[in-house]
Write an enzyme that holds these catalytic residues in place. Structure first.
Site, PDB file in Angstrom:
ATOM      1  N   LYS A  13       1.196   7.930  10.028  1.00  0.00           N
ATOM      2  CA  LYS A  13       1.796   8.140   8.701  1.00  0.00           C
ATOM      3  C   LYS A  13       1.083   9.247   7.928  1.00  0.00           C
ATOM      4  O   LYS A  13       1.729  10.118   7.350  1.00  0.00           O
ATOM      5  CB  LYS A  13       1.736   6.843   7.857  1.00  0.00           C
ATOM      6  CG  LYS A  13       2.460   5.666   8.479  1.00  0.00           C
ATOM      7  CD  LYS A  13       2.411   4.444   7.572  1.00  0.00           C
ATOM      8  CE  LYS A  13       1.015   3.880   7.349  1.00  0.00           C
ATOM      9  NZ  LYS A  13       0.429   3.170   8.500  1.00  0.00           N
ATOM     10  N   ARG A  88       3.244  -2.459   0.843  1.00  0.00           N
ATOM     11  CA  ARG A  88       2.711  -3.095   2.041  1.00  0.00           C
ATOM     12  C   ARG A  88       2.940  -4.609   2.047  1.00  0.00           C
ATOM     13  O   ARG A  88       2.556  -5.268   3.002  1.00  0.00           O
ATOM     14  CB  ARG A  88       1.208  -2.833   2.046  1.00  0.00           C
ATOM     15  CG  ARG A  88       0.614  -2.478   3.380  1.00  0.00           C
ATOM     16  CD  ARG A  88      -0.855  -2.215   3.105  1.00  0.00           C
ATOM     17  NE  ARG A  88      -1.596  -1.858   4.263  1.00  0.00           N
ATOM     18  CZ  ARG A  88      -1.884  -0.605   4.611  1.00  0.00           C
ATOM     19  NH1 ARG A  88      -1.443   0.408   3.924  1.00  0.00           N
ATOM     20  NH2 ARG A  88      -2.619  -0.383   5.686  1.00  0.00           N
ATOM     21  N   ARG A 127      -9.748   7.914  17.509  1.00  0.00           N
ATOM     22  CA  ARG A 127      -9.600   9.013  16.540  1.00  0.00           C
ATOM     23  C   ARG A 127     -10.916   9.425  15.893  1.00  0.00           C
ATOM     24  O   ARG A 127     -11.023  10.522  15.352  1.00  0.00           O
ATOM     25  CB  ARG A 127      -8.512   8.748  15.509  1.00  0.00           C
ATOM     26  CG  ARG A 127      -8.779   7.675  14.493  1.00  0.00           C
ATOM     27  CD  ARG A 127      -7.541   7.476  13.603  1.00  0.00           C
ATOM     28  NE  ARG A 127      -7.694   6.339  12.721  1.00  0.00           N
ATOM     29  CZ  ARG A 127      -6.714   5.806  11.994  1.00  0.00           C
ATOM     30  NH1 ARG A 127      -5.505   6.319  12.058  1.00  0.00           N
ATOM     31  NH2 ARG A 127      -6.931   4.781  11.217  1.00  0.00           N
ATOM     32  N   ARG A 131     -14.200   5.566  10.172  1.00  0.00           N
ATOM     33  CA  ARG A 131     -13.821   4.548   9.188  1.00  0.00           C
ATOM     34  C   ARG A 131     -14.427   3.205   9.564  1.00  0.00           C
ATOM     35  O   ARG A 131     -14.394   2.807  10.730  1.00  0.00           O
ATOM     36  CB  ARG A 131     -12.294   4.430   9.125  1.00  0.00           C
ATOM     37  CG  ARG A 131     -11.668   5.437   8.194  1.00  0.00           C
ATOM     38  CD  ARG A 131     -10.162   5.423   8.261  1.00  0.00           C
ATOM     39  NE  ARG A 131      -9.569   4.107   8.048  1.00  0.00           N
ATOM     40  CZ  ARG A 131      -8.259   3.901   7.914  1.00  0.00           C
ATOM     41  NH1 ARG A 131      -7.432   4.933   7.964  1.00  0.00           N
ATOM     42  NH2 ARG A 131      -7.793   2.697   7.730  1.00  0.00           N
ATOM     43  N   ARG A 142      -6.156  -5.834  11.201  1.00  0.00           N
ATOM     44  CA  ARG A 142      -5.181  -5.002  10.470  1.00  0.00           C
ATOM     45  C   ARG A 142      -3.783  -5.116  11.080  1.00  0.00           C
ATOM     46  O   ARG A 142      -2.783  -5.148  10.364  1.00  0.00           O
ATOM     47  CB  ARG A 142      -5.657  -3.548  10.442  1.00  0.00           C
ATOM     48  CG  ARG A 142      -6.762  -3.341   9.390  1.00  0.00           C
ATOM     49  CD  ARG A 142      -7.626  -2.148   9.694  1.00  0.00           C
ATOM     50  NE  ARG A 142      -6.887  -0.903   9.713  1.00  0.00           N
ATOM     51  CZ  ARG A 142      -7.305   0.190  10.365  1.00  0.00           C
ATOM     52  NH1 ARG A 142      -8.437   0.177  11.024  1.00  0.00           N
ATOM     53  NH2 ARG A 142      -6.588   1.286  10.324  1.00  0.00           N
TER      54      ARG A 142
HETATM   55  P1  ADP Z   1      -3.945   2.067   7.984  1.00  0.00           P
HETATM   56  O1  ADP Z   1      -2.474   2.281   7.797  1.00  0.00           O
HETATM   57  O2  ADP Z   1      -4.509   2.848   9.133  1.00  0.00           O
HETATM   58  O3  ADP Z   1      -4.352   0.621   8.062  1.00  0.00           O
HETATM   59  P2  ADP Z   1      -4.510   2.861   5.201  1.00  0.00           P
HETATM   60  O4  ADP Z   1      -5.330   4.045   4.864  1.00  0.00           O
HETATM   61  O5  ADP Z   1      -3.060   2.894   4.860  1.00  0.00           O
HETATM   62  O6  ADP Z   1      -4.733   2.646   6.757  1.00  0.00           O
HETATM   63  O7  ADP Z   1      -5.133   1.547   4.516  1.00  0.00           O
HETATM   64  C1  ADP Z   1      -6.483   1.198   4.688  1.00  0.00           C
HETATM   65  C2  ADP Z   1      -6.787  -0.104   3.945  1.00  0.00           C
HETATM   66  O8  ADP Z   1      -6.586   0.080   2.536  1.00  0.00           O
HETATM   67  C3  ADP Z   1      -5.931  -1.319   4.304  1.00  0.00           C
HETATM   68  O9  ADP Z   1      -6.399  -1.997   5.450  1.00  0.00           O
HETATM   69  C4  ADP Z   1      -6.047  -2.154   3.027  1.00  0.00           C
HETATM   70  O10 ADP Z   1      -7.281  -2.825   2.960  1.00  0.00           O
HETATM   71  C5  ADP Z   1      -6.063  -1.100   1.932  1.00  0.00           C
HETATM   72  N1  ADP Z   1      -4.698  -0.807   1.426  1.00  0.00           N
HETATM   73  C6  ADP Z   1      -4.071   0.393   1.490  1.00  0.00           C
HETATM   74  N2  ADP Z   1      -2.860   0.328   0.942  1.00  0.00           N
HETATM   75  C7  ADP Z   1      -2.694  -0.950   0.512  1.00  0.00           C
HETATM   76  C8  ADP Z   1      -1.650  -1.653  -0.137  1.00  0.00           C
HETATM   77  N3  ADP Z   1      -0.483  -1.051  -0.447  1.00  0.00           N
HETATM   78  N4  ADP Z   1      -1.849  -2.965  -0.423  1.00  0.00           N
HETATM   79  C9  ADP Z   1      -2.984  -3.589  -0.118  1.00  0.00           C
HETATM   80  N5  ADP Z   1      -4.012  -2.991   0.497  1.00  0.00           N
HETATM   81  C10 ADP Z   1      -3.882  -1.684   0.808  1.00  0.00           C
END
Ligand code: ADP
Length: 184
Positions: A13, A88, A127, A131, A142
């Site tokens: 994404k 999400r 990758r 992180r 996750r």
């Molecule tokens: P990925 O899609 O690889 O899991 P992101 O960068 O989108 O990575 O998100 C990393 C973390 O940030 C998530 O595991 C969560 O803890 C938090 N997070 C991001 N966006 C949201 C959201 N919309 N609601 C709740 N937690 C979020």
């Protein structure tokens, strides 16, 4: 144009959102990037969410919804945006729908990047972005959270006939082309 880029962790994404941002000249908003920057800068938000991100769990809906509503009210998003990592949960999706309605705005596209689970795990573990949530155990958490809490968001937008599914396997350019073709 308002776009949601949706898919499991590791689907690509962030990569595609950056390319779309250049192609359509509209900003990309990644909630994950915002949280990581806040943690790095040790802001109050960062302090609050650090252990949540480290565990691979979700930040509380209210925190995320307030943050996104604040951010999207900024001038730079007035001509549209690409959302990555939000909504999400179904609660977040409902709050976002209400936000759009309040602003007399609408969602133009919901792009689902589809990638099989084995490939996701492989991609994330290789990758090397350093992180703290990219370890095998956290990735499994996750993916489970995605399955349990995030996938229902797709059904929410299917009911609105918005979901466009894109095959997320292939080169970055190939996938980008599939998305832009769908959007045009
Ligand atoms: P990925 O899609 O690889 O899991 P992101 O960068 O989108 O990575 O998100 C990393 C973390 O940030 C998530 O595991 C969560 O803890 C938090 N997070 C991001 N966006 C949201 C959201 N919309 N609601 C709740 N937690 C979020």
């Amino acid at each position: 144009m308002n776009i949601i880029l949706f898919g499991p962790p590791g689907a690509g994404k962030g990569t595609q959102a950056k390319l779309l941002q250049n192609e359509y000249n509209i900003p990309h908003l990644s909630t994950g990037d915002i949280f990581r920057a806040a943690i790095k800068n040790k802001t109050p938000l960062g302090v609050k969410v650090k252990s949540i991100l480290d565990a691979g769990e979700l930040v509380p809906d209210e925190t995320v919804v307030d943050l996104v509503a604040d951010e999207l009210s900024k001038e730079k998003y007035q001509d549209g945006y690409i959302l990555d990592g939000f909504p999400r949960t179904v609660v977040q999706a409902e709050a976002f729908d209400a936000f759009l309605e309040k602003n007399n705005d609408s969602l133009d596209a919901f792009i689902l990047l589809s990638v099989p689970e084995e490939e996701l795990i492989k991609r994330i573990l290789s990758r090397g972005e350093g992180r703290s949530d990219d370890t095998e155990e956290k990735v499994k958490t996750r993916l489970k959270v995605y399955h349990d809490e995030t996938e229902p968001v797709m059904k929410h937008y299917q009911k609105q006939n918005k979901v466009q599914k894109i095959d997320g396997i292939g080169s970055i350019d190939e996938i980008f082309e599939r998305i832009t073709k769908q959007l045009s």
